[in-house]
Scaffold this motif. Sequence first.
Motif, short mmCIF file in Angstrom:
data_model
loop_
_atom_site.label_atom_id
_atom_site.label_comp_id
_atom_site.label_asym_id
_atom_site.label_seq_id
_atom_site.Cartn_x
_atom_site.Cartn_y
_atom_site.Cartn_z
N HIS A 24 0.48 -0.93 -0.20
CA HIS A 24 0.24 0.00 0.29
C HIS A 24 0.99 1.34 -0.01
O HIS A 24 2.05 1.57 0.43
N TYR A 26 1.45 3.50 1.77
CA TYR A 26 1.57 3.49 3.37
C TYR A 26 2.69 3.36 3.39
O TYR A 26 2.90 3.21 5.01
N ASP A 40 -2.69 2.01 -4.47
CA ASP A 40 -4.53 2.33 -3.08
C ASP A 40 -4.78 0.26 -2.98
O ASP A 40 -4.91 -0.54 -4.15
N SER A 41 -5.88 1.01 -2.18
CA SER A 41 -6.48 -0.14 -1.55
C SER A 41 -7.41 -1.08 -2.44
O SER A 41 -7.40 -2.08 -3.22
N ASN A 114 -12.33 -0.81 3.15
CA ASN A 114 -12.05 -0.68 5.23
C ASN A 114 -13.06 -1.30 6.62
O ASN A 114 -13.17 -0.33 7.48
N SER A 129 -12.47 4.60 -1.03
CA SER A 129 -12.45 5.84 -1.67
C SER A 129 -12.20 6.45 -2.82
O SER A 129 -12.77 8.07 -3.57
N HIS A 198 -6.68 13.96 2.37
CA HIS A 198 -7.76 12.66 1.76
C HIS A 198 -9.13 12.42 2.21
O HIS A 198 -9.58 12.80 3.21
N GLU A 200 -10.74 10.80 4.48
CA GLU A 200 -10.43 10.29 5.68
C GLU A 200 -10.71 11.54 7.06
O GLU A 200 -10.52 11.59 7.59
N SER A 214 -8.33 9.76 -3.02
CA SER A 214 -7.86 8.82 -2.42
C SER A 214 -6.31 8.80 -2.64
O SER A 214 -5.93 9.99 -3.12
N THR A 215 -5.98 8.00 -2.25
CA THR A 215 -4.31 8.33 -2.20
C THR A 215 -3.75 8.15 -3.78
O THR A 215 -2.45 8.83 -4.14
P1 13P Z 1 -7.31 3.95 0.31
O1 13P Z 1 -8.56 3.98 -0.87
O2 13P Z 1 -6.66 6.18 -0.63
O3 13P Z 1 -6.09 3.33 -0.23
O4 13P Z 1 -6.47 4.35 1.63
C1 13P Z 1 -6.83 3.02 2.26
C2 13P Z 1 -6.89 3.77 3.82
O5 13P Z 1 -6.59 2.92 4.86
C3 13P Z 1 -6.74 4.85 4.08
O6 13P Z 1 -6.78 5.15 5.64
#
Ligand code: 13P
Length: 303
Positions: A24, A26, A40-41, A114, A129, A198, A200, A214-215
Amino acid sequence: MDLASAVNEINQLRHEREALILAHNYQNDAIQDLADQVGDSLALSQAAAASKAKVIVFCGVHFMAESASILAPEKTILFPAENAGCPMADMADAEEVLKWRERYPKAAVVAYVNTSAAVKAVSDYCCTSANAIKLIKNIPESEIIFLPDQNLGHFVAKQVPEKKIHLWPGYCVTHHQVEPKDVNLVKELHPDALVLVHPECRPEVTALADFVGSTSQIIKYVKTSSNQKFIIGTEMGIIHGLQKENPTKTFYLLNKGLVCPNMKQTTIPKVLKSLQTMQPVVSVPPEIRDKAARALNRMLEYV
Ligand code: 13P
Ligand code: SF4
């Protein structure tokens, strides 16, 4: 063993095991540099499903490895950081989702990716996202229970005002601690930088940003922007890839608390050990997997 020798051994083993290493955005810098794909996810779920590899080494948090296992049940999903969870995913459990379904019987349940596999199994759709707005806009249901992230839910609700959205009270501890005063302060310090955050983050924070995404959307935005300076309002790990891809551009982290301790649990020695021992493995029991797969596959239809 030093880091270079560990990486050499990983390179030998990934070949022998026919393994694909997914990381990922992060993850720690060294893990991103090691990975076959960083994303990203959504991109990582798609990569896991499409890959011909026998083994996936998932460098991320638990719900991501679970999603890979649901979408690619024939593959072995290695998860080197076995204790890396997502506190936001833990804010929703399947029993509570069923109670919300009773409370709002006409509503479709849209679960952010998530979430645990058990929550996905009692949901109608998953989203990330990157595709939450598109999915919620286009599904036939006009009433929605969105879980678990109230901030992403709020952001989507603003873009899709024609739908009635019930927001679950969850949040990401890392993104939720950013406050409007952080944005104002960093804007004052770097007035020529654009603020990218983001979804979030809290609504009061996204309202002050130049771009919310999103990322992967943040990465794309930076690449195509003619601006040279950016304030990044998401987990710090993303800056490694941004800097690598855009060496002439400058990045500032919005707030020094933008670190997800769970994402930082994956290390080179843990990846090596997992390829040596073929442990720990993440798998999802078939009765949950089949139901969760329905919601996850619907997510992939709205890319
Ligand atoms: P993304 O879907 O943007 O990769 O973000 C995942 C996530 O855990 C954000 O905190
Ligand atoms: Fe979960 Fe937040 Fe970490 Fe993403 S950054 S994995 S939402 S705790």
